[in-house]
Design a protein around this motif. Sequence first.
Motif, mmCIF file in Angstrom:
data_model
loop_
_atom_site.group_PDB
_atom_site.id
_atom_site.type_symbol
_atom_site.label_atom_id
_atom_site.label_comp_id
_atom_site.label_asym_id
_atom_site.label_seq_id
_atom_site.Cartn_x
_atom_site.Cartn_y
_atom_site.Cartn_z
ATOM 1 N N ASP A 174 -0.628 -4.460 -3.874
ATOM 2 C CA ASP A 174 -1.527 -3.309 -3.761
ATOM 3 C C ASP A 174 -1.767 -2.954 -2.297
ATOM 4 O O ASP A 174 -1.853 -1.788 -1.936
ATOM 5 C CB ASP A 174 -2.868 -3.613 -4.436
ATOM 6 C CG ASP A 174 -2.756 -3.581 -5.946
ATOM 7 O OD1 ASP A 174 -2.100 -2.660 -6.456
ATOM 8 O OD2 ASP A 174 -3.304 -4.468 -6.600
ATOM 9 N N ILE A 175 -1.915 -3.986 -1.481
ATOM 10 C CA ILE A 175 -2.156 -3.751 -0.063
ATOM 11 C C ILE A 175 -0.951 -3.041 0.555
ATOM 12 O O ILE A 175 -1.088 -2.017 1.220
ATOM 13 C CB ILE A 175 -2.448 -5.083 0.677
ATOM 14 C CG1 ILE A 175 -3.819 -5.621 0.229
ATOM 15 C CG2 ILE A 175 -2.415 -4.887 2.192
ATOM 16 C CD1 ILE A 175 -4.170 -6.967 0.783
ATOM 17 N N GLU A 176 0.233 -3.566 0.269
ATOM 18 C CA GLU A 176 1.434 -2.951 0.829
ATOM 19 C C GLU A 176 1.623 -1.522 0.321
ATOM 20 O O GLU A 176 1.955 -0.621 1.088
ATOM 21 C CB GLU A 176 2.667 -3.798 0.510
ATOM 22 C CG GLU A 176 2.764 -5.015 1.427
ATOM 23 C CD GLU A 176 3.764 -6.047 0.919
ATOM 24 O OE1 GLU A 176 4.631 -5.680 0.095
ATOM 25 O OE2 GLU A 176 3.667 -7.198 1.345
ATOM 26 N N LYS A 233 -6.373 -9.962 6.078
ATOM 27 C CA LYS A 233 -6.551 -9.302 4.792
ATOM 28 C C LYS A 233 -7.138 -7.916 5.042
ATOM 29 O O LYS A 233 -8.065 -7.774 5.827
ATOM 30 C CB LYS A 233 -7.531 -10.093 3.940
ATOM 31 C CG LYS A 233 -7.003 -11.411 3.435
ATOM 32 C CD LYS A 233 -8.088 -12.010 2.543
ATOM 33 C CE LYS A 233 -7.866 -13.489 2.356
ATOM 34 N NZ LYS A 233 -9.093 -14.156 1.902
ATOM 35 N N ILE A 234 -6.616 -6.927 4.337
ATOM 36 C CA ILE A 234 -7.230 -5.603 4.416
ATOM 37 C C ILE A 234 -8.196 -5.484 3.246
ATOM 38 O O ILE A 234 -7.812 -5.637 2.093
ATOM 39 C CB ILE A 234 -6.166 -4.486 4.334
ATOM 40 C CG1 ILE A 234 -5.172 -4.608 5.500
ATOM 41 C CG2 ILE A 234 -6.842 -3.122 4.368
ATOM 42 C CD1 ILE A 234 -4.065 -3.571 5.465
ATOM 43 N N GLY A 288 -0.600 2.166 -4.874
ATOM 44 C CA GLY A 288 -0.912 0.924 -5.570
ATOM 45 C C GLY A 288 -0.019 0.555 -6.728
ATOM 46 O O GLY A 288 0.923 1.252 -7.074
ATOM 47 N N SER A 289 -0.343 -0.577 -7.350
ATOM 48 C CA SER A 289 0.395 -1.032 -8.523
ATOM 49 C C SER A 289 -0.600 -1.400 -9.611
ATOM 50 O O SER A 289 -1.762 -1.667 -9.341
ATOM 51 C CB SER A 289 1.263 -2.239 -8.163
ATOM 52 O OG SER A 289 0.454 -3.280 -7.655
ATOM 53 N N ALA A 344 1.293 4.269 1.090
ATOM 54 C CA ALA A 344 0.813 5.590 0.669
ATOM 55 C C ALA A 344 0.114 6.289 1.837
ATOM 56 O O ALA A 344 0.256 7.503 2.032
ATOM 57 C CB ALA A 344 -0.134 5.453 -0.518
ATOM 58 N N GLY A 345 -0.629 5.522 2.630
ATOM 59 C CA GLY A 345 -1.288 6.077 3.819
ATOM 60 C C GLY A 345 -0.265 6.631 4.801
ATOM 61 O O GLY A 345 -0.433 7.724 5.346
ATOM 62 N N GLU A 346 0.802 5.873 5.001
ATOM 63 C CA GLU A 346 1.859 6.330 5.917
ATOM 64 C C GLU A 346 2.500 7.623 5.408
ATOM 65 O O GLU A 346 2.777 8.538 6.181
ATOM 66 C CB GLU A 346 2.928 5.242 6.071
ATOM 67 C CG GLU A 346 2.456 4.083 6.907
ATOM 68 C CD GLU A 346 3.518 2.989 7.053
ATOM 69 O OE1 GLU A 346 3.697 2.494 8.173
ATOM 70 O OE2 GLU A 346 4.163 2.635 6.047
ATOM 71 N N LYS A 347 2.718 7.682 4.080
ATOM 72 C CA LYS A 347 3.328 8.884 3.501
ATOM 73 C C LYS A 347 2.403 10.093 3.640
ATOM 74 O O LYS A 347 2.860 11.204 3.890
ATOM 75 C CB LYS A 347 3.642 8.649 2.018
ATOM 76 C CG LYS A 347 4.898 7.832 1.797
ATOM 77 C CD LYS A 347 5.158 7.679 0.299
ATOM 78 C CE LYS A 347 5.947 6.410 0.016
ATOM 79 N NZ LYS A 347 5.708 5.901 -1.341
#
Length: 214
Positions: free
Chosen positions: A193-195, A160-161, A85-86, A200-203
């Motif tokens: 934040d979504i991106e 939208k997520i 997130g940011s 972060a999920g991918e990492k």
Amino acid sequence: MGLFGLFDKKKCLVCGSKSSPLTQYKLLDYSYICTDCKNKCSPELHSADFASKSPATIKEHIAYKKDNDVKYKNEFKETASITRGSEKWSKKIWAVDEENGWWVNLTYDAPDLFTFKQVVRWEIDIDTSYLTDQDKLRNIDYNSGRPDIKEIPPCPQGKKIDKMRMRIYVEHPWIKMVKIPLIDSSVAFDQKDIENGYAAGEKLVEAFKKYTGK
Ligand SMILES: [Zn+2]
């Protein structure tokens, strides 16, 4: 002791203190745990976990957690980490100690130490809201919880997520599942934040694949 009146102070059978019980954290056999004792337990334990434990078992758990926290403080040496997130949603959520082979869920301040051998499987689950009525009809489910689907689902286009979280199932003496929130629209909800949450999920998936070899 009288009947279980709504406003009675009950004795915490873990520490013996008489205080307002945490009714949502009821233990086996109608006994209760107090706030102090609850705070000494792992943050990964939830109300359902407490419902199946006796006060004696909780005492054992508290001893485990105390030992865990000392180890985390004195022995855990972070060699890599993942941040999500940011701005206000920005947080370091995960870290690894490659020498000792430990990983931690940094969503909590006092995390439990896990090994990669303890990891059974993981899943990522994405809740989306629909932008148009036509989207609603499609009713797509992005849950990747099936054990045969270990890949993170593709980032849904044009939707939208609302929520995205990773669940890591572990074989651990006390904990069954570790949950890491990645996107939560009730806290932060801008495109960045979504991106960042998605990335972060991918990492995380990448890291678990790398360290578990699964
Ligand atoms: Zn207590």
